[in-house]
Scaffold this active site. Sequence first.
Site, mmCIF file in Angstrom:
data_model
loop_
_atom_site.group_PDB
_atom_site.id
_atom_site.type_symbol
_atom_site.label_atom_id
_atom_site.label_comp_id
_atom_site.label_asym_id
_atom_site.label_seq_id
_atom_site.Cartn_x
_atom_site.Cartn_y
_atom_site.Cartn_z
ATOM 1 N N VAL A 86 25.108 5.277 -24.846
ATOM 2 C CA VAL A 86 26.160 6.231 -24.000
ATOM 3 C C VAL A 86 27.077 6.708 -25.082
ATOM 4 C CG1 VAL A 86 27.954 6.417 -22.324
ATOM 5 C CG2 VAL A 86 25.975 4.792 -21.931
ATOM 6 N N LYS A 87 27.164 7.986 -25.094
ATOM 7 C CA LYS A 87 27.949 8.759 -26.083
ATOM 8 C C LYS A 87 29.332 9.177 -25.297
ATOM 9 C CE LYS A 87 27.169 12.165 -29.645
ATOM 10 N NZ LYS A 87 26.309 13.342 -30.074
ATOM 11 N N ILE A 88 30.393 8.742 -25.819
ATOM 12 C CA ILE A 88 31.818 8.838 -25.272
ATOM 13 C C ILE A 88 32.675 9.587 -26.146
ATOM 14 C CG2 ILE A 88 33.591 7.415 -24.266
ATOM 15 C CD1 ILE A 88 31.776 6.177 -22.688
#
Length: 217
Positions: A86-88
């Site tokens: 998950v890219k945050i």
Amino acid sequence: MKFFIDTANLDQIREAQALGVLDGVTTNPSLMAKEGITGKQNILKHYVAICNIVDGDVSAEVIATDFDGMVKEGEALAKLHPQIVVKIPMIQDGIKAIKYFSDKGIRTNCTLVFSSGQALLAAKAGATYVSPFIGRLDDISTDGLNLIAEIRTIYDNYAFDTQILAASVRHTMHVLDCAKIGSDVMTGPLSSIVGLLKHPLTDSGLKQFLADYNKGN
Ligand code: E4P
């Protein structure tokens, strides 16, 4: 050093995978739009298609910018496929979300990192990867590679597990310089990977070998 390809183009991902040196893929909303992939469901389907091509990690970016929204989106993305990371974004609620995911064993890539202070925060929150954008720093006459070196020093000082993912790589020299500094991963276009194999002496040497072989045949 791991090689990731920074694209949502399936043909290029297949070509990089076929080379046998690909360790993963990074995408972002702009890269998706460039391929004409729009709308939530199409984007989710595209992530799965990418995961089905490569063996390694595939970064999928949240669109929400508040903690609750990022948690909801990130959990859904993580459920899509075991290869999803998950890219945050590096914002205040993003750090909270990274800590939340880290505590739950969900892997994260902290994106849009432009300073070593941001990278230190991401590591403390438990990010799996931190993505310093070296090309975009170079674009504004700031030394992107120096940022990779600073983060390397900080992470080594405290034995952080967070992997440095040099992002916004533009060309082969970026790849080589990141390797010299000790970046754990680089993500760039296919040309930055394929460019590594090119040398005029290889081409002329091979031409000569083939010509000499053919003299006797
Ligand atoms: C990283 O994950 C980003 O997708 C990317 O490297 C940004 O690169 P750009 O500066 O070439 O857009």
